[in-house]
Motif scaffolding. Structure first.
Motif, PDB file in Angstrom:
ATOM      1  N   THR A 166      -3.179  -3.136  -9.803  1.00 18.30           N
ATOM      2  CA  THR A 166      -3.286  -2.164  -8.731  1.00 18.30           C
ATOM      3  C   THR A 166      -4.744  -1.819  -8.460  1.00 18.30           C
ATOM      4  N   GLU A 192       0.827  -1.200   0.000  1.00 17.12           N
ATOM      5  CA  GLU A 192       0.000   0.000   0.000  1.00 17.12           C
ATOM      6  C   GLU A 192       0.861   1.250   0.000  1.00 17.12           C
ATOM      7  N   ARG A 215      -9.857  -0.188  -9.940  1.00 19.55           N
ATOM      8  CA  ARG A 215      -8.717  -1.049 -10.227  1.00 19.55           C
ATOM      9  C   ARG A 215      -8.153  -0.756 -11.600  1.00 19.55           C
ATOM     10  N   SER A 242      -3.160   3.533  -2.882  1.00 25.66           N
ATOM     11  CA  SER A 242      -2.861   2.577  -3.933  1.00 25.66           C
ATOM     12  C   SER A 242      -2.400   1.269  -3.312  1.00 25.66           C
ATOM     13  N   CYS A 243      -2.741   0.186  -3.954  1.00 26.48           N
ATOM     14  CA  CYS A 243      -2.313  -1.134  -3.525  1.00 26.48           C
ATOM     15  C   CYS A 243      -1.847  -1.904  -4.743  1.00 26.48           C
ATOM     16  N   TYR A 270      -7.160   0.977  -6.210  1.00 26.94           N
ATOM     17  CA  TYR A 270      -7.089   2.298  -5.613  1.00 26.94           C
ATOM     18  C   TYR A 270      -8.292   2.552  -4.715  1.00 26.94           C
ATOM     19  N   ARG A 318      -5.724   9.558  -2.000  1.00 24.09           N
ATOM     20  CA  ARG A 318      -5.873   8.357  -2.802  1.00 24.09           C
ATOM     21  C   ARG A 318      -4.859   7.315  -2.372  1.00 24.09           C
TER      22      ARG A 318
END
Length: 120
Positions: free
Chosen positions: A77, A6, A71, A21-22, A79, A19
């Motif tokens: 990723t 993350e 996504r 992100s992953c 979000y 925001r």
């Protein structure tokens, strides 16, 4: 297995946006769903939002209308766009993935977490 990383957490004022992100790596084609959870100190971890491989989304009532999960399959990723942030949104946010096993069943994988603090 799947690894989740993350990013995007930080300090923001009430009403602000952030925001998260992953990024997923590993056996990414076995992922059936991804989501964001959060956990405040002394509180139970709760689901914030989720998205399936089919694109179905789900949100906690407390964030509906303010948060959006999305996504980017090409980037592996997911979000979480967080708008109109409130102090009660303060928590460690964790990315989660539901991963299919080789033949049957599923496992959950978690990222390391990213701190989101909403404060004046």
């Amino acid at each position: 297995q799947v690894q989740l990383v993350e990013s995007g957490g930080g300090l923001v004022q009430p009403g602000g946006s952030l925001r998260l992100s992953c990024a997923a790596s590993g056996s990414i084609f076995r992922i059936s769903a991804m989501g964001w959870y959060r956990q405040a100190p002394g509180k139970q971890r709760e689901l914030v939002a989720s998205i399936t491989t089919g694109g179905t989304t789900n949100y906690a009532g407390s964030v509906t209308g303010r948060f959006t999960i999305s996504r980017d399959s090409a980037k592996n990723t997911v979000y979480l766009q967080m708008n109109s942030l409130k102090p009660e949104d303060t928590a460690v946010y964790y990315c989660n993935s539901v991963v299919r096993r080789n033949l049957n069943g599923e496992d959950n994988y978690w990222g390391q977490g990213t701190q989101v603090t909403v404060s004046s």
